[in-house]
Design a protein around this motif. Structure first.
Motif, PDB file in Angstrom:
ATOM      1  N   ASP A  32      32.393  32.685  35.453  1.00 19.22           N
ATOM      2  CA  ASP A  32      33.153  32.537  36.433  1.00 19.22           C
ATOM      3  C   ASP A  32      33.285  34.391  37.071  1.00 19.22           C
ATOM      4  OD1 ASP A  32      34.126  30.224  35.759  1.00 19.22           O
ATOM      5  OD2 ASP A  32      35.580  30.934  34.770  1.00 19.22           O
ATOM      6  N   ASP A  78      35.408  34.351  39.556  1.00 24.35           N
ATOM      7  CA  ASP A  78      37.349  35.036  40.111  1.00 24.35           C
ATOM      8  C   ASP A  78      37.683  35.475  39.806  1.00 24.35           C
ATOM      9  OD1 ASP A  78      37.051  32.880  38.847  1.00 24.35           O
ATOM     10  OD2 ASP A  78      37.999  31.127  39.583  1.00 24.35           O
ATOM     11  N   ASN A 128      40.531  38.333  38.864  1.00 23.80           N
ATOM     12  CA  ASN A 128      41.231  39.173  39.931  1.00 23.80           C
ATOM     13  C   ASN A 128      41.368  40.327  39.361  1.00 23.80           C
ATOM     14  OD1 ASN A 128      42.914  39.984  42.345  1.00 23.80           O
ATOM     15  ND2 ASN A 128      44.823  39.145  41.171  1.00 23.80           N
ATOM     16  N   THR A 155      44.362  37.533  35.473  1.00 24.98           N
ATOM     17  CA  THR A 155      44.319  36.193  36.183  1.00 24.98           C
ATOM     18  C   THR A 155      43.266  36.678  37.368  1.00 24.98           C
ATOM     19  OG1 THR A 155      45.015  38.125  37.969  1.00 24.98           O
ATOM     20  CG2 THR A 155      46.484  36.478  36.341  1.00 24.98           C
ATOM     21  N   LYS A 156      43.492  34.886  37.855  1.00 23.97           N
ATOM     22  CA  LYS A 156      41.839  34.485  38.223  1.00 23.97           C
ATOM     23  C   LYS A 156      42.570  34.158  39.793  1.00 23.97           C
ATOM     24  CE  LYS A 156      38.920  32.042  35.725  1.00 23.97           C
ATOM     25  NZ  LYS A 156      38.256  31.199  35.605  1.00 23.97           N
ATOM     26  N   THR A 157      41.898  34.623  40.937  1.00 24.26           N
ATOM     27  CA  THR A 157      42.155  34.208  42.624  1.00 24.26           C
ATOM     28  C   THR A 157      43.162  33.684  43.000  1.00 24.26           C
ATOM     29  OG1 THR A 157      40.228  33.533  43.103  1.00 24.26           O
ATOM     30  CG2 THR A 157      40.599  36.373  43.581  1.00 24.26           C
ATOM     31  N   ASN A 158      42.615  32.454  42.089  1.00 23.27           N
ATOM     32  CA  ASN A 158      43.728  31.041  42.353  1.00 23.27           C
ATOM     33  C   ASN A 158      45.326  30.916  41.490  1.00 23.27           C
ATOM     34  OD1 ASN A 158      43.230  30.702  39.761  1.00 23.27           O
ATOM     35  ND2 ASN A 158      42.482  28.441  40.460  1.00 23.27           N
ATOM     36  N   GLY A 159      45.440  31.965  40.949  1.00 21.85           N
ATOM     37  CA  GLY A 159      46.936  32.112  41.159  1.00 21.85           C
ATOM     38  C   GLY A 159      46.422  32.226  39.723  1.00 21.85           C
ATOM     39  N   GLU A 160      45.501  31.449  38.848  1.00 21.21           N
ATOM     40  CA  GLU A 160      45.996  31.337  37.382  1.00 21.21           C
ATOM     41  C   GLU A 160      45.997  31.992  36.271  1.00 21.21           C
ATOM     42  OE1 GLU A 160      43.360  26.885  37.623  1.00 21.21           O
ATOM     43  OE2 GLU A 160      42.415  28.780  36.730  1.00 21.21           O
ATOM     44  N   THR A 181      50.041  27.853  37.765  1.00 21.31           N
ATOM     45  CA  THR A 181      49.021  28.669  38.767  1.00 21.31           C
ATOM     46  C   THR A 181      49.547  29.770  39.544  1.00 21.31           C
ATOM     47  OG1 THR A 181      49.325  26.460  40.017  1.00 21.31           O
ATOM     48  CG2 THR A 181      47.176  26.751  38.780  1.00 21.31           C
ATOM     49  N   ASN A 182      50.997  29.998  39.038  1.00 21.51           N
ATOM     50  CA  ASN A 182      51.939  30.912  39.896  1.00 21.51           C
ATOM     51  C   ASN A 182      51.694  32.095  39.560  1.00 21.51           C
ATOM     52  OD1 ASN A 182      53.105  30.190  37.851  1.00 21.51           O
ATOM     53  ND2 ASN A 182      55.040  29.913  38.982  1.00 21.51           N
ATOM     54  N   THR A 199      50.449  34.710  40.672  1.00 27.21           N
ATOM     55  CA  THR A 199      49.631  35.825  41.458  1.00 27.21           C
ATOM     56  C   THR A 199      49.488  37.239  41.364  1.00 27.21           C
ATOM     57  OG1 THR A 199      51.636  36.204  42.593  1.00 27.21           O
ATOM     58  CG2 THR A 199      50.890  34.635  43.116  1.00 27.21           C
TER      59      THR A 199
END
Length: 169
Positions: free
Chosen positions: A109, A111, A113, A127-132, A162-163, A165
């Protein structure tokens, strides 16, 4: 000359830091699998030595009790871990197997963060950039946040939602 960035980790008799040019450096005790990242488990370094030749290190895991496991995220969003693999904390799908003396990429992966490691309880969160939000490592007290207690997870496992952040700390 490139200066030191704010990405620093002081471990159990070892240290890691990045420079503003994206290089990774280590120094301190290297015996017994301490994560200097130099692919050597017997050397002490009394001054900073560059880890590999990459110039893409962006973030290092920060926590107050970093024992002998470390991780980082590169500018391309990939996740890297090395050091002790107690309870599968390296996230390489191999619980309690061999430790790693140099950085190893976790999955493919691109992504990731933020990353945090609990050396005292042997688990990690990222965390990932999509909030996961993902967790792995020891889970005997539910540290991985998956509404269960087990021996643990040896690879990143998503916590529902997925929130998430920021995921800092």
């Amino acid at each position: 000359a490139d200066g030191w960035s704010d990405q620093i980790v002081a471990g159990d008799a070892w240290n890691l830091a990045t420079k503003t040019n994206g290089t990774l450096w280590s120094w301190g005790a290297g015996q017994n699998g301490k994560p200097l990242g130099q692919n050597d488990t017997s050397t002490n370094l009394s001054s900073p030595k560059q880890v590999g030749t990459d110039t893409t290190w962006s973030k290092l895991a920060k926590n107050p009790f970093n024992g002998n496991t470390v991780g980082g995220i590169k500018t391309n969003g990939t996740l890297w871990m090395w050091g002790h693999n107690t309870y599968g904390i390296l996230g390489m799908n191999n619980p309690d197997s061999e430790h790693r003396s140099s950085p190893c990429q976790i999955g493919t992966d691109t992504d990731w963060n933020e990353l945090s490691i609990s050396a005292t309880q042997h688990h990690a969160l990222a965390t990932k950039t999509n909030g996961e939000l993902y967790a792995w490592g020891r889970n005997n007290s539910g540290e991985c946040g998956l509404n269960m207690t087990t021996t643990g997870f040896s690879s990143p496992t998503q916590i529902p939602g997925t929130n998430w952040t920021d995921g800092v700390g």
